[in-house]
Design an enzyme around this catalytic site. Structure first.
Site, PDB file in Angstrom:
ATOM      1  CG  ASP A 129      70.920  -7.596  19.614  1.00 32.71           C
ATOM      2  OD1 ASP A 129      71.653  -8.536  19.298  1.00 32.71           O
ATOM      3  OD2 ASP A 129      70.420  -7.460  20.745  1.00 32.71           O
TER       4      ASP A 129
ATOM      5  CB  THR B 216      70.512 -12.983  19.498  1.00 30.16           C
ATOM      6  OG1 THR B 216      71.011 -11.836  18.847  1.00 30.16           O
ATOM      7  CG2 THR B 216      71.040 -13.025  20.898  1.00 30.16           C
ATOM      8  CB  THR B 217      70.314 -12.800  14.107  1.00 27.98           C
ATOM      9  OG1 THR B 217      70.367 -11.556  14.772  1.00 27.98           O
ATOM     10  CG2 THR B 217      69.365 -12.710  12.961  1.00 27.98           C
TER      11      THR B 217
ATOM     12  CG  ASP C  47      75.483  -8.306  20.698  1.00 25.88           C
ATOM     13  OD1 ASP C  47      74.957  -8.285  21.826  1.00 25.88           O
ATOM     14  OD2 ASP C  47      74.849  -8.451  19.648  1.00 25.88           O
TER      15      ASP C  47
END
Lengths: 518, 522
Positions: free
Chosen positions: A52, A85-86, A378
């Site tokens: 994550d 998020t990445t 997520d």
């Protein structure tokens, strides 16, 4: 001379820090992305294994200021939509990488920014046009949600059982009926068993034990949820103290104290309840009293547990007990003690509010469970956002390619130096599918050029199929993503890149001087 | 240094104090000072104008600030040199007085110093330079007054105000949606402005930010936003026609200031004490209820018991609200801040049409909106943005825009554009040709520095761009015309005048120093 303004660094330095962060995290992108091990330097050297982006960046120790901007956007992405998020950091990194090339060609950063802005507008409009909305059709919408959940989970540790977990997550989110309040979904981690043994429970599970000598199973429970001291009531009037001059008086006071507690318990019992849950400790004495009255007393439920319990059973959190007739009690069909693995837990089933549910995660080790929880979180976030904004897109690099195509068109139409920047934007967008392919060990150059050619046809649904290593039809494969997440990635990444681009000087303040007290 | 002996024959060393100090005198001193001032100006030079760059400031604690605001940059820099400190002060006083133009004033002072250095090398006495500057600044001041134009605005025609605020915002990172933000700023200022007295109290405008969303989501709320939530999770999240009791006393038993002790020595006393305690809570809540309040906002905390009683009596409450916010709420709702429960009465309650709790994103962030207040004179600007630094920078930019709007309401005069100063410079030459020609020319050259820097930052050829036409300015954004009237680029007269005055004053001060005595490091 002016010596204390600190060291000023060449502007390039700010790019490099940000790009280093993006490179670091790049390898975790996509279904075949790798995980990172984070080792804390603190006591115990705790280890976290994760994929994550937000978690990795949160734990990094960074002193490059530009890198901090990127860490910040990934955190915001996590708070706002929960996933991507990445991607947001990688996209920002790619945008900066392209911008660096342009500045080396002596194009002014402001021109680059102007170009990026135009490209962003264009890309966003394209996305808006290409969205699909299946709000009306419940069955189809459910398939959409399943697809989104599977796409999100496929890059995580849960990818082996992604269908199973996607089902779990979709069920849980649909129970919320449109609210984004994820608080009523409780995730409980219990080591042991395999990930497959995880399950969704429609009731509520409290990780506590039932007091000794109290009933283990109650049907048609009336629950009083409370936040009150059940040890000794503190005297709250300021300055009060007990002063006695003989031993007998001590005994008297003690008796009075006991009496007071007994009265309190009586009052609580007078509510006509058969279950009492308290946030604070319940001492032996009141516990005994409750046991005598046949009431199940649960002590020391934490704050979240209490709030959630109040939410699901429909009761109110009480702190005074003088008017039993007007206190709202919580209800549930059955309270019983259940065993998961080795642990005994309290299970509330048939609760008043159907919205709440508990997901019990099982897994081989704490690390696996932690990562599974993050992945599931997520997925839940994305799903709950999608329920509100039902527009969806295809995944697998499809949106990036579609945007890149339109942005390319725009670059060709735009006169002036700005067009270089617009071009660069499109290259940065294409970098995302490239990285996904690279991470999967595929020939990205070949694959992306095929993909681009494919996208020049009308209404193309092609994307990278990482499993077979070819260009695949995303519609058939059922790879979908939420529009809201994609839009947030696009906007925040551009905003962050713009911010870093605008900087031409980094001023580092000298560390604060210690007071001379020697 | 000398060796001496005291009356007991012990030797001691006499050190002359002067030798411990470093000292600069005469022209050297002035040159060193000028160099220091110029160094500060050089840092800020690149962040001037719509195409100016930002600075990234890393604080000792590792926090990062990204800004374009001159005052903020200088504030954060840890400056040691005395003259450099003067420049920091200069930008700060511009910030206090006008709120905008903090970068411009430093750049101008730097340019004046640069010109002065040349004159000093020619052997002109510093005092004469200072006097010349003073005269020139007065002429420039008057001239600005003459070429400025008054403009009309009313509550329905806010266009001129918006235009001017847009000029301010165009140099910040938020220029992407400067139009929207400028409108927000102007509306906010007009909402709190007292047009009769031409007074604006900026304290009534609260700027609140929350990470997330986009910059476009920034909104103006006619009311107050408090970053708090209801004290009990189950209190209603939405109250219409709220009557608000604003309290500064805690929902706790009284704590007399004088030291006292309540001694309990019998069981009876113990019991009375407990009854008393319960009565306290009961009475407090009852008093709020009796006064007719439907919402309690308290500066202090609540005891668990009080909290539940409030919830029980259906009286939503908010705790730990800061003093400033409390005041704003009191102003907005027309309520009185009540320090004691006994003094609570129906007429002291504030009124608001709607109070609601709103949550953001996937985390549990909640904020309390108090809207449709009895007195709409207090407003909140609620900023959203991609990250924390963005929000902080937007806050600073909006502050500038608010100040500009306020100045316009106070004094309704505008000065058309930036490069007008060039025109002004030529006029000066004519005016001051007698005697002090050289001085006035150097002042005029210094005035050119601002448009020069603007042109440079925009990547234009500086010399070409400085043609003269009364409304001519620097076409930073490639619009195609350099007539500032057409481009609607305006600045406030008072801002520009202050810049000239303040910059001249500081330069005068620096020029007059001819001796710098500083203790040497030990």
């Amino acid at each position: 001379m002016l010596r204390s303004s600190g060291i000023s660094i060449h502007p390039q330095a700010s790019f490099i820090g940000a790009m280093a962060i993006a490179d670091l995290i790049k390898t975790t992108l996509g279904p075949k992305g790798m995980d990172k091990i984070l080792q804390s330097t603190g006591r115990g050297r705790n280890v976290t294994v994760t994929n994550d982006g937000a978690t990795i960046l949160k734990s990094l120790h960074i002193d490059n200021p530009a890198a901090k901007v990127l860490v910040d956007i990934s955190k915001v992405q996590d708070d706002e939509v929960g996933d991507g998020t990445t991607s947001v950091v990688v996209l920002a990194g790619e945008l900066l990488k392209e911008a660096e090339k342009l500045t080396n060609m002596k194009i002014h950063p402001m021109t680059i920014i102007a170009g990026y802005r135009m490209a962003l507008e264009c890309a966003r409009d394209t996305l808006l046009q290409k969205t699909m909305d299946n709000k009306e059709n419940t069955d189809k919408f459910r398939t959409d949600l399943m697809n989104i959940a599977m796409t999100t989970l496929s890059s995580k540790i849960l990818s082996q059982d992604k269908e199973y977990f996607a089902e779990l997550a979709v069920d849980a989110v649909l129970r919320l009926k449109g609210s984004t309040n994820l608080e009523s979904i409780q995730i409980l981690k219990k080591p042991g068993g395999s990930l497959k043994d995880s399950f969704l429970d429609e009731g509520f599970i409290l990780d506590k034990k039932i007091g000794i000598g109290q009933p283990k199973r109650i049907e048609n429970a009336k629950i009083l949820v409370a936040n009150t001291a059940m040890d000794t009531d503190k005297v709250k009037i300021y300055g009060a103290r007990v002063r006695v001059d003989s031993m007998s008086k001590v005994a008297d006071i003690e008796a009075a104290e006991k009496q007071k507690m007994r009265q309190k318990v009586q009052k609580i019992i007078a509510h006509g309840i058969n279950c009492f849950v308290n946030r604070q400790l319940i001492y032996n004495f009141p516990e005994e009293l409750f046991a005598d009255a046949g009431i199940l007393a649960i002590e020391h439920a934490d704050f979240e547990g209490i709030e959630r319990l109040a939410l699901v059973t429909g009761g109110e959190i009480a702190s005074t007990f003088d008017n039993p007739e007007s206190v709202k009690l919580g209800h549930c069909k059955v309270i019983e003690e259940i065993m998961i693995g080795e642990d005994r837990l309290i299970h509330f089933s048939g609760v008043a509010m159907g919205q709440a549910c508990t997901i019990v995660l099982r897994g081989a080790s704490e690390h696996v469970l932690d990562e599974a929880e993050r992945s599931l979180h997520d997925a839940l976030c994305v799903l709950s956002q999608t329920v509100n904004d039902t527009r969806v897109l295809f995944g697998g690099g499809w949106p990036e390619m579609v945007m890149a195509k339109e942005v390319d068109e725009l670059a060709r139409k735009t006169p002036g130096k700005k067009s270089h920047a617009i071009d660069a934007f499109s290259r940065a967008l294409q970098a995302i599918p490239t990285i996904i392919a690279d991470n999967a060990g595929l020939d990205s150059a070949e694959l992306i050029s095929q993909l681009r050619a494919e996208h020049h046809k009308e209404n193309c649904t092609a994307g990278v199929d990482v499993i077979t290593g070819t260009v695949g039809d995303m519609q058939k494969l059922g790879i979908q993503e939420s529009f809201k997440v994609k839009q947030a990635i696009l906007l925040s990444a551009t905003e962050a890149a713009e911010m870093i681009l605008r900087v031409d000087e980094i001023i580092t303040c000298a560390p604060r001087r210690r007071e001379d007290r020697m | 240094m000398a060796l001496a002996f005291d009356e007991f024959g012990r030797p001691f060393i006499i050190l002359r104090e002067q030798e411990k100090k470093t000292r600069l005198r005469g022209l050297d001193a002035q040159k060193a000072n000028i160099a220091a001032g110029k160094a500060v100006a050089r840092i800020l030079r690149t962040s001037l104008g719509p195409k100016g760059m930002d600075k990234m400031l890393q604080s000792p604690d590792g926090d990062v600030i990204i800004t374009n605001d001159g005052a903020t940059i200088l504030e954060q820099m840890d400056v040691d040199n005395q003259i450099a400190k003067l420049m920091v002060e200069l930008s700060r006083s511009q910030d206090y007085e006008i709120g905008d133009g903090t970068t411009g004033v430093v750049v101008m002072a730097g340019a004046l110093l640069e010109q002065a250095e040349k004159l000093l090398e020619h052997g002109i006495h510093p005092i004469r330079v200072a006097e010349g500057y003073e005269m020139a600044s007065r002429v420039a001041f008057d001239h600005l007054e003459r070429i400025s134009r008054k403009f009309e605005f009313s509550a329905d025609n806010i266009e001129p105000l918006v235009q001017t605020c847009m000029t301010t915002l165009s140099s910040k990172i938020v220029n992407r949606c400067k139009r929207a933000l400028a409108e927000i700023a102007v509306k906010a200022v007009l909402a709190v402005a007292d047009l009769e007295r031409k007074d604006v109290n900026l304290d009534l405008i609260k700027v609140e930010g929350k990470v997330g969303g986009k910059l476009e989501d920034t909104e103006l709320v006619y009311g107050i936003i408090v970053d708090k939530d209801m004290s009990h999770p189950q209190m209603p999240k939405r109250i219409e026609d709220a009557k608000i009791a604003i309290l500064t006393c805690p929902f706790e038993p009284p704590k007399p200031k004088t030291k006292h002790k309540v001694d309990i020595d019998t069981v009876e006393k113990f019991q009375t004490l407990r009854e008393q305690e319960q009565k306290y809570f009961d009475e407090m809540v009852q008093k709020c209820k009796d006064a007719g309040a439907t919402l309690v906002i308290c500066q202090w905390g609540f005891d668990d018991e009080a909290n539940h009683l409030l919830m029980h009596r259906n009286l939503p409450a908010v705790r730990w609200v800061g003093g400033v916010e409390l005041e704003l709420i009191a102003i907005a709702t027309g309520g009185r801040i009540v320090p004691r429960f006994q003094e609570l009465s129906p007429e002291k309650l504030g009124k608001a049409g709607l109070v609601r709790e709103k949550s953001f994103g996937t985390t549990k962030d909640r904020m309390l909106y108090i809207e449709q207040c009895a007195n709409s004179r207090a407003v909140t600007i609620f900023i959203r943005g991609g990250n924390k630094m963005m929000i902080e920078e937007t806050k600073r930019s909006l502050h500038d825009a608010l100040c500009v709007a306020r100045n316009l309401i106070r004094i309704t005069q505008l000065c058309t554009a930036v490069a007008q100063q060039r025109y002004l410079a030529q006029l000066l030459l004519k005016l001051l040709q007698i005697g002090t020609l050289e001085l006035s020319r150097s002042f005029a050259d210094a005035l050119d520095a601002v448009p020069l820097a603007l042109a440079e930052n925009s990547g234009l050829s500086p010399i070409d761009t400085l043609t003269c036409n009364p409304h001519c300015g620097i076409d930073c954004n490639d619009v195609g015309t350099n007539d500032m009237k057409e481009q609607n680029v305006f600045e406030t007269l008072i801002g520009k005048q202050q810049q000239i005055l303040l910059a001249t004053q500081v330069v005068k001060m620096i020029l007059k120093i001819d001796d710098v005595i500083s203790p040497s490091e030990y």
